[in-house]
Write an enzyme that holds these catalytic residues in place. Structure first.
Site, PDB file in Angstrom:
ATOM      1  N   LYS A   1       0.831  -1.204   0.000  1.00 39.14           N
ATOM      2  CA  LYS A   1       0.000   0.000   0.000  1.00 39.14           C
ATOM      3  C   LYS A   1       0.865   1.254   0.000  1.00 39.14           C
ATOM      4  O   LYS A   1       0.587   2.220  -0.732  1.00 39.14           O
ATOM      5  CB  LYS A   1      -0.922  -0.016   1.218  1.00 39.14           C
ATOM      6  CG  LYS A   1      -1.904   1.138   1.290  1.00 39.14           C
ATOM      7  CD  LYS A   1      -2.771   1.002   2.540  1.00 39.14           C
ATOM      8  CE  LYS A   1      -3.799   2.111   2.637  1.00 39.14           C
ATOM      9  NZ  LYS A   1      -4.618   2.004   3.875  1.00 39.14           N
TER      10      LYS A   1
ATOM     11  N   LEU B   1     -15.953  13.310   9.699  1.00 39.51           N
ATOM     12  CA  LEU B   1     -15.855  13.269   8.238  1.00 39.51           C
ATOM     13  C   LEU B   1     -16.926  12.359   7.664  1.00 39.51           C
ATOM     14  O   LEU B   1     -16.985  11.178   7.986  1.00 39.51           O
ATOM     15  CB  LEU B   1     -14.472  12.753   7.823  1.00 39.51           C
ATOM     16  CG  LEU B   1     -13.255  13.486   8.405  1.00 39.51           C
ATOM     17  CD1 LEU B   1     -11.973  12.826   7.932  1.00 39.51           C
ATOM     18  CD2 LEU B   1     -13.279  14.957   8.030  1.00 39.51           C
ATOM     19  N   ARG B   2     -17.751  12.922   6.798  1.00 37.75           N
ATOM     20  CA  ARG B   2     -18.753  12.116   6.112  1.00 37.75           C
ATOM     21  C   ARG B   2     -18.130  11.510   4.864  1.00 37.75           C
ATOM     22  O   ARG B   2     -17.552  12.229   4.042  1.00 37.75           O
ATOM     23  CB  ARG B   2     -19.944  12.985   5.699  1.00 37.75           C
ATOM     24  CG  ARG B   2     -20.702  13.632   6.838  1.00 37.75           C
ATOM     25  CD  ARG B   2     -21.666  14.675   6.286  1.00 37.75           C
ATOM     26  NE  ARG B   2     -20.945  15.762   5.637  1.00 37.75           N
ATOM     27  CZ  ARG B   2     -21.488  16.622   4.787  1.00 37.75           C
ATOM     28  NH1 ARG B   2     -22.769  16.501   4.450  1.00 37.75           N
ATOM     29  NH2 ARG B   2     -20.771  17.595   4.251  1.00 37.75           N
TER      30      ARG B   2
ATOM     31  N   LYS C   1     -17.853  12.449  20.054  1.00 41.23           N
ATOM     32  CA  LYS C   1     -17.861  11.714  18.781  1.00 41.23           C
ATOM     33  C   LYS C   1     -18.913  10.609  18.790  1.00 41.23           C
ATOM     34  O   LYS C   1     -19.726  10.483  17.856  1.00 41.23           O
ATOM     35  CB  LYS C   1     -16.467  11.128  18.520  1.00 41.23           C
ATOM     36  CG  LYS C   1     -16.393  10.122  17.379  1.00 41.23           C
ATOM     37  CD  LYS C   1     -16.746  10.737  16.038  1.00 41.23           C
ATOM     38  CE  LYS C   1     -16.558   9.706  14.920  1.00 41.23           C
ATOM     39  NZ  LYS C   1     -16.874  10.259  13.595  1.00 41.23           N
TER      40      LYS C   1
ATOM     41  N   CYS D   1     -18.790   3.591  10.373  1.00 38.73           N
ATOM     42  CA  CYS D   1     -18.926   4.369  11.610  1.00 38.73           C
ATOM     43  C   CYS D   1     -20.183   4.048  12.406  1.00 38.73           C
ATOM     44  O   CYS D   1     -20.098   3.562  13.534  1.00 38.73           O
ATOM     45  CB  CYS D   1     -18.895   5.863  11.282  1.00 38.73           C
ATOM     46  SG  CYS D   1     -17.315   6.435  10.631  1.00 38.73           S
TER      47      CYS D   1
END
Length: 436
Positions: free
Chosen positions: A35, A151-152, A205, A261
């Site tokens: 990666k 973060l969406r 969160k 999430c």
């Protein structure tokens, strides 16, 4: 500023790239050599709108670099972000093993003052655990800050560059000043940097994600009840969404939430409550209802085909858990596909971005086609699982030509009831009357 980001998953890569965009020198660390080599060559390993442009620009400007060496990462960064996975441990709780092991490794390598930032979504008390582990390994001064991300997926770059708020969890004035300096370029429009203690930041969160998941689930419950009483969920949604106390967002009914999430975080908060002797009854209901909602189309499909779908062919539009991402974690489409396959049905699928990730999870049990219309050729019904824009205005005449019969099960309410009636489709959606 010199920044290191440990972990180049979804959060880590977006964080590192966006911080480099404001002139910081960012080094991203990952143990996956393959990666890292791909990223060093300019290949973005995830799909996220606009990320590729920033990624390429900052690599060329020498502000964004990648390495497998944790030693190099600790030496480079004055601020070290932990953007590591916290997956479900199998019992619903967050698995902190990656975070805590990294803390131990950092402690062994620490030679000068650093701000260690928990960017991962972690249970209340994790910052304290991280600090304790690091302190056992070093006499060097450091601070641990909780800095949750909001973060969406599909909008992550915009969310990072133009945040509605930034949460800094710390009681160290030295660390708070450093974090304020880091984030100052992102809040020039006046959106707040909110400073609080570490535990409150960690819970903020989880509370945000749990509330949004609850809002989605509530609307799905209302949609299901609409079908029972003959009401139209679209009208109900408009009626309550104009109430400023409720708001319009996250009120669209469908086949449940998924992704990396909401499912994980709701379960983790519920389990965290149990650890402290508190029963989150509302979250228990949200988890249960969402699991049922992911399969809400299945009884309708079975009933339409007289409980015999063996040998039938189904076209699936949409595999990602939401549009503008290639993420299929906990995607409702996968639950539906697995059920159909187990019942002996044939499945043809199309998604603009999530085909490879689906193949990685489900293998070659179904046909992966090149475009949306190929999926419908010879199919007995079309099932819509993700509200990608390219699915919103299809050629209905071509659909009728391709399908064995004009049947659509729409899990995202993409089309108007009146239009589908005029087009002559059997059309089953969420919270609205079925067109026969």
């Amino acid at each position: 500023m010199k920044i290191s980001v440990i972990g180049t998953g979804y959060v880590g890569l977006v964080t590192g790239t966006c911080l480099a965009e404001t002139g910081n020198e960012v080094l991203c660390i990952d143990i996956d050599e393959s990666k890292v080599k791909k990223m060093q060559a300019g290949e973005v390993p995830i799909y996220e709108p606009h990320l590729d442009i920033l990624f390429e620009r900052n690599i060329k400007s020498n502000r964004l670099k990648f390495s497998t060496s944790l030693v190099e990462g600790i030496d480079h960064g004055n601020i070290i972000f932990l953007a590591l996975p916290t997956p479900d441990d199998g019992n619903g709780s967050a698995d902190l093993s990656y975070v805590l092991q990294s803390a131990k490794n950092i402690g062994k390598l620490l030679k000068s003052y650093k701000v260690i930032v928990d960017k991962s979504t972690v249970p209340v008390g994790t910052a304290k655990k991280v600090a304790s582990i690091i302190a056992k390994e070093t006499n060097t001064d450091f601070d641990v800050v909780s800095n949750p991300e909001f973060l969406r997926e599909g909008f992550a770059v915009d969310d990072f560059l133009k945040p509605e708020r930034i949460i800094i969890g710390s009681t160290s004035e030295r660390a708070i000043q450093i974090m304020n300096k880091l984030y100052k370029p992102f809040v020039r429009s006046g959106n707040p940097i909110i400073v609080m203690d570490e535990k409150s930041a960690e819970l903020t969160k989880y509370a945000a994600n749990a509330f949004l998941a609850t809002k989605i689930t509530f609307m799905n419950e209302i949609a299901n009840f609409c079908e029972k009483v003959g009401a139209d969920v679209d009208k109900v949604r408009s009626g309550i969404g104009t109430d400023s106390r409720i708001g319009k967002r996250f009120l669209f009914p469908g086949i449940g939430y998924g992704g990396s999430c909401f499912p994980k975080d709701v379960k983790a908060l519920y389990e965290s409550g149990k650890d402290f002797g508190y029963d989150f009854e509302i979250l228990s209901a949200v988890i249960k209802i969402n699991d049922i909602q992911k399969r809400v189309l299945i009884p309708r499909i079975e009933a339409f085909f007289n409980n015999d779908i063996k040998g039938k062919t189904f076209a699936i539009w949409g595999l990602a858990f939401k549009p503008e991402t290639d993420d299929v974690r906990e995607a409702p489409a996968l639950y539906i596909i697995e059920y159909l396959l187990n019942k002996g049905a044939n499945v043809k699928v199309f998604d603009p971005e999530a085909m490879q990730n689906t193949r990685n999870k489900l293998g070659n049990q179904m046909d992966y086609v090149l475009n949306k219309y190929d999926a419908t050729k010879g199919a007995d019904a079309l099932i819509i699982c993700t509200e990608w824009s390219i699915f919103r205005t299809p050629d209905f005449n071509q659909l009728k030509d391709n399908l064995n019969q004009p049947v659509i099960f729409d899990g995202r309410n993409l089309y108007d009831i009146e239009d589908m009636e005029k087009e002559g489709f059997y059309y089953s959606s969420i919270g609205r009357k079925t067109i026969n």
